[in-house]
Write a protein that holds these residues in place. Structure first.
Motif, PDB file in Angstrom:
ATOM      1  N   LEU A  68       7.272  -0.326   2.143  1.00 26.18           N
ATOM      2  CA  LEU A  68       6.273   0.366   2.951  1.00 26.18           C
ATOM      3  C   LEU A  68       5.323   1.034   1.978  1.00 26.18           C
ATOM      4  CD1 LEU A  68       5.555   1.190   5.896  1.00 26.18           C
ATOM      5  CD2 LEU A  68       6.899   3.256   5.490  1.00 26.18           C
ATOM      6  N   GLN A  69       4.064   0.672   2.068  1.00 25.37           N
ATOM      7  CA  GLN A  69       3.073   1.172   1.112  1.00 25.37           C
ATOM      8  C   GLN A  69       1.979   1.939   1.838  1.00 25.37           C
ATOM      9  OE1 GLN A  69       1.746  -2.241  -1.069  1.00 25.37           O
ATOM     10  NE2 GLN A  69       1.769  -1.134  -2.976  1.00 25.37           N
ATOM     11  N   GLN A  75      -3.320   4.629   5.409  1.00 22.99           N
ATOM     12  CA  GLN A  75      -2.487   3.952   6.398  1.00 22.99           C
ATOM     13  C   GLN A  75      -1.266   3.358   5.696  1.00 22.99           C
ATOM     14  OE1 GLN A  75      -2.920   3.583   9.738  1.00 22.99           O
ATOM     15  NE2 GLN A  75      -4.747   4.852   9.717  1.00 22.99           N
ATOM     16  N   TYR A  76      -0.185   3.200   6.449  1.00 20.95           N
ATOM     17  CA  TYR A  76       1.025   2.600   5.911  1.00 20.95           C
ATOM     18  C   TYR A  76       1.101   1.130   6.328  1.00 20.95           C
ATOM     19  CZ  TYR A  76       2.791   7.163   4.583  1.00 20.95           C
ATOM     20  OH  TYR A  76       2.951   8.392   3.998  1.00 20.95           O
ATOM     21  N   TYR A  77       1.596   0.295   5.408  1.00 18.94           N
ATOM     22  CA  TYR A  77       1.723  -1.132   5.659  1.00 18.94           C
ATOM     23  C   TYR A  77       3.097  -1.615   5.215  1.00 18.94           C
ATOM     24  CZ  TYR A  77      -3.257  -0.928   6.460  1.00 18.94           C
ATOM     25  OH  TYR A  77      -4.491  -0.605   6.967  1.00 18.94           O
ATOM     26  N   ASN A 144       1.839  -7.089   5.404  1.00 21.03           N
ATOM     27  CA  ASN A 144       0.918  -5.953   5.530  1.00 21.03           C
ATOM     28  C   ASN A 144       0.752  -5.520   6.982  1.00 21.03           C
ATOM     29  OD1 ASN A 144       0.374  -5.545   2.791  1.00 21.03           O
ATOM     30  ND2 ASN A 144      -1.069  -7.252   2.799  1.00 21.03           N
ATOM     31  N   THR A 145       1.870  -5.351   7.648  1.00 23.84           N
ATOM     32  CA  THR A 145       1.886  -4.914   9.042  1.00 23.84           C
ATOM     33  C   THR A 145       1.586  -3.428   9.102  1.00 23.84           C
ATOM     34  OG1 THR A 145       3.530  -6.600   9.552  1.00 23.84           O
ATOM     35  CG2 THR A 145       3.297  -4.770  11.122  1.00 23.84           C
ATOM     36  N   PRO A 146       0.550  -3.024   9.841  1.00 26.03           N
ATOM     37  CA  PRO A 146       0.235  -1.594   9.936  1.00 26.03           C
ATOM     38  C   PRO A 146       1.334  -0.830  10.679  1.00 26.03           C
ATOM     39  CG  PRO A 146      -1.308  -2.917  11.235  1.00 26.03           C
ATOM     40  CD  PRO A 146      -0.377  -3.863  10.583  1.00 26.03           C
ATOM     41  N   ILE A 147       1.743   0.292  10.106  1.00 28.58           N
ATOM     42  CA  ILE A 147       2.791   1.135  10.675  1.00 28.58           C
ATOM     43  C   ILE A 147       2.222   2.536  10.873  1.00 28.58           C
ATOM     44  CG2 ILE A 147       5.084   2.136  10.330  1.00 28.58           C
ATOM     45  CD1 ILE A 147       5.150  -0.927  10.649  1.00 28.58           C
ATOM     46  N   ILE A 152       7.504   6.197  11.226  1.00 28.32           N
ATOM     47  CA  ILE A 152       8.350   6.339  10.039  1.00 28.32           C
ATOM     48  C   ILE A 152       9.246   7.543  10.317  1.00 28.32           C
ATOM     49  CG2 ILE A 152       8.413   6.649   7.549  1.00 28.32           C
ATOM     50  CD1 ILE A 152       5.417   5.677   7.600  1.00 28.32           C
ATOM     51  N   LEU A 153      10.518   7.304  10.482  1.00 30.65           N
ATOM     52  CA  LEU A 153      11.438   8.347  10.942  1.00 30.65           C
ATOM     53  C   LEU A 153      11.803   9.323   9.833  1.00 30.65           C
ATOM     54  CD1 LEU A 153      13.834   6.143  13.084  1.00 30.65           C
ATOM     55  CD2 LEU A 153      11.795   7.394  13.820  1.00 30.65           C
ATOM     56  N   GLY A 154      12.068  10.560  10.236  1.00 31.21           N
ATOM     57  CA  GLY A 154      12.648  11.545   9.345  1.00 31.21           C
ATOM     58  C   GLY A 154      11.698  12.444   8.585  1.00 31.21           C
TER      59      GLY A 154
END
Length: 176
Positions: A68-69, A75-77, A144-147, A152-154
């Protein structure tokens, strides 16, 4: 659940419901995330998945390659391949484990909602099986799926409890 799994592990994997995803959310998510998960699960009678294993690393959580970048646009991918887990090709929700860094606290659980799973950067397939067909053993690939940050838990937990230690607590609760 363990008694059912002893006779046929496919019974546990093929059953609709929260599976390991629910335990991960209970351990790492905020109350609002947990409520949203169970409302969707109950109202839409969904099956779920828990994607840890990978073709090159198996279930060695510390050495997984899915990552996860955070890019320059803040944005996270998500990128990587998950394989050999139940319901991935058919479920509407689940949890994917990925690394944000190469340290023991760099592991993160990502809540994959129907919107994320339907994104064109996610591919899913059933693995050909002669047994355990009801478990729908699958492979998923992310390019490179946008998240969204909220998936993103926790974030409310310490780095230690949000990483490998938090995931290990889940496995200690349910060991089929």
């Amino acid at each position: 659940l363990e008694a059912y799994s002893y006779g046929d592990c496919g019974v546990l994997l093929a059953s609709p419901g929260a599976s390991l995803s629910g335990l991960v959310l209970r351990e790492l998510a905020l109350p609002a995330q947990i409520d949203a998960f169970y409302v969707k699960l109950q109202s839409q009678k969904m099956t779920t998945f828990f994607a840890l294993t990978e073709p090159n690393k198996g279930s060695d959580a510390y050495h997984i390659e899915t990552h996860l970048q955070k890019n320059s646009d803040a944005q996270y991918y998500l990128s990587g391949i998950k394989s050999f887990f139940g319901n991935g090709a058919v479920a509407d929700m689940g949890i994917v484990l990925a690394k944000i860094s190469n340290s023991p606290v760099g592991l993160r659980a990502i809540w994959m909602t129907p919107d994320i799973i339907k994104h064109h950067t996610v591919s899913r397939a059933l693995l050909p099986m002669f047994c355990l067909r009801g478990a729908k053993i699958s492979v998923m690939q992310f390019q490179n799926t946008p998240i969204p940050y909220d998936n993103i838990l926790g974030h409310h937990l310490s780095a230690c409890h949000n990483g490998l230690f938090g995931i290990a607590k889940v496995f200690n609760r349910l060991r089929p």
